[in-house]
Design an enzyme around this catalytic site. Structure first.
Site, mmCIF file in Angstrom:
data_model
loop_
_atom_site.group_PDB
_atom_site.id
_atom_site.type_symbol
_atom_site.label_atom_id
_atom_site.label_comp_id
_atom_site.label_asym_id
_atom_site.label_seq_id
_atom_site.Cartn_x
_atom_site.Cartn_y
_atom_site.Cartn_z
ATOM 1 C CG HIS A 22 -1.882 1.248 1.308
ATOM 2 N ND1 HIS A 22 -2.048 1.806 2.380
ATOM 3 C CD2 HIS A 22 -2.312 1.793 0.395
ATOM 4 C CE1 HIS A 22 -2.816 2.907 2.223
ATOM 5 N NE2 HIS A 22 -2.955 2.920 0.908
ATOM 6 C CG ASP A 64 -3.745 4.866 -1.643
ATOM 7 O OD1 ASP A 64 -4.775 4.899 -0.799
ATOM 8 O OD2 ASP A 64 -2.374 5.235 -1.179
ATOM 9 C CE1 TYR A 113 11.798 12.288 -17.244
ATOM 10 C CE2 TYR A 113 13.163 14.364 -17.054
ATOM 11 C CZ TYR A 113 12.443 13.450 -17.934
ATOM 12 O OH TYR A 113 12.379 13.539 -19.278
#
Length: 142
Positions: A22, A64, A113
């Site tokens: 999670h 989530d 990035y």
């Protein structure tokens, strides 16, 4: 081969999805993304487009639900006039598979990035659409 597992999900990718917990994040990277130099764990999926991988993954992978935006897109660089219709494709897939209507935050290119470097894994795809990179945050099975 297994029944019910989409064929585009390789054994290596399935293993990574199972290992993730999670809040862990995974990057679906387009063909231009510097995946090898940014990845802690790299999965090659060069022959596949991101929409087909995203759809297959979301059959197995919960997003989530404890965050406002469980997915992130790389923000278009200022002055770049490129269109991003693939984002609408992603939104439709996420809506269908997870029920999340507004899943995306946009992240500035270099911040994206950096976030990708911290991700659990990066999937290097053959996707050629511009700004097609997407980060998914794993949720819990309820």
């Amino acid at each position: 081969m297994l029944i019910g597992i989409p064929h585009v999900l390789s054994p290596e990718l399935l293993k990574l999805l199972m290992e993730m917990g999670h809040g862990d994040e995974i990057v679906l990277a387009d063909a231009n993304f510097p995946a090898a130099s940014h990845a802690q764990r790299l999965v090659r999926s060069d022959g596949h487009a991101i929409p087909e991988l995203l759809d297959a993954m979301l059959k197995l992978f919960p997003l989530d639900s404890y965050v406002d935006k469980p997915a992130a897109l790389m923000q278009v660089v200022a002055g770049d006039s490129v269109e991003t219709p693939i984002w609408d494709t992603y939104a439709a897939i996420i809506q269908e598979r997870s029920g999340v209507a507004d899943p995306f935050e946009t992240v500035e290119r270099f911040a994206f990035y950096e976030r990708a470097r911290r991700a659990y894994a990066i999937i290097a795809t053959g996707e050629r659409a511009p700004y097609a990179n997407v980060i998914l945050k794993k949720g819990v099975i309820t």
